[in-house]
Design a protein around this motif. Structure first.
Motif, mmCIF file in Angstrom:
data_model
loop_
_atom_site.group_PDB
_atom_site.id
_atom_site.type_symbol
_atom_site.label_atom_id
_atom_site.label_comp_id
_atom_site.label_asym_id
_atom_site.label_seq_id
_atom_site.Cartn_x
_atom_site.Cartn_y
_atom_site.Cartn_z
ATOM 1 N N THR A 159 8.321 20.685 72.026
ATOM 2 C CA THR A 159 8.538 20.333 73.415
ATOM 3 C C THR A 159 9.917 20.674 73.992
ATOM 4 N N GLY A 185 9.339 17.159 67.457
ATOM 5 C CA GLY A 185 9.612 17.339 68.813
ATOM 6 C C GLY A 185 10.232 18.448 69.226
ATOM 7 N N GLN A 211 10.183 24.538 74.657
ATOM 8 C CA GLN A 211 9.655 24.714 75.992
ATOM 9 C C GLN A 211 10.560 24.337 77.323
#
Length: 199
Positions: free
Chosen positions: A21, A18, A24
């Motif tokens: 993610t 993760g 970002q």
């Protein structure tokens, strides 16, 4: 008048943890570029460059690029963003890369994502992408139409490096090569480490 802090962050963890993610999200909040060596490499592949063709062969085998290839792609981006900050997503992957990074671009903080292998495998085997890199998860974030990207209508495929055999090899490489790099970075005077256990 004091200047706002410059954030130069390393997000590190196994594939499927993760980290991308979260990178970002943080990049948008901090207004700094997220630099992912994997995405830069895939750009080379999509352009069909000499490096891109070599990478395609390596990825089929679940192998990694040489340090020199990755540095060539990444360091020019880091230099351009250094004054304002950046987030490094998934780099460095080896002790040799960490040492080289420290010579040129000292980060301010490392954020580690600790996720068990079995969870990473379950996440990655269900990932699907389109040619423009819009990402879906068959269980958590499926497309509205099976096998078709919601954004551009392109077909969704499973990347070769998201197939079980390649994932297993990549996780072995993470434990063998990247975990020692993380320990090396922890031993340096700076930056500080945030350890984020995830499940």
């Amino acid at each position: 008048m004091s200047h706002p802090p410059v954030h130069r962050l390393i997000f590190i963890g196994p594939q499927g943890s993760g980290k991308s993610t979260q990178a970002q999200i943080w990049a948008a909040q901090l207004n700094v570029p997220r630099l992912c060596s994997g995405e830069l490499i895939r750009q080379e592949m999509s352009l069909g460059t000499e490096m891109g063709l070599r990478v395609t062969t390596l990825m089929h085998e679940g192998q990694l690029l040489s340090d020199e290839d990755v540095e060539h792609l990444l360091f020019s981006k880091l230099a351009a963003a250094h004054a304002h900050g950046w987030i490094l997503d998934g780099y460095p992957r080896r002790v040799s890369q960490a040492r080289k990074l420290w010579q040129h671009f000292l980060p301010t903080r490392i954020i580690e994502f600790a996720v068990p292998d079995e969870i990473c495998i379950a996440r990655l085997t269900q990932r699907r992408v389109c040619a423009k890199n819009h990402i879906y998860h068959l269980t958590n974030t499926p497309p509205q139409v099976d096998g078709i990207c919601d954004v551009d209508g392109l077909p969704l495929t499973q990347r070769d490096d998201d197939k079980p055999k390649a994932i297993t090899e990549r996780l072995k490489q993470y434990h063998r090569e990247t975990e020692p790099a993380l320990r090396w970075m922890q031993q340096q005077e700076r930056p500080s480490l945030w350890h984020t256990p995830c499940d």
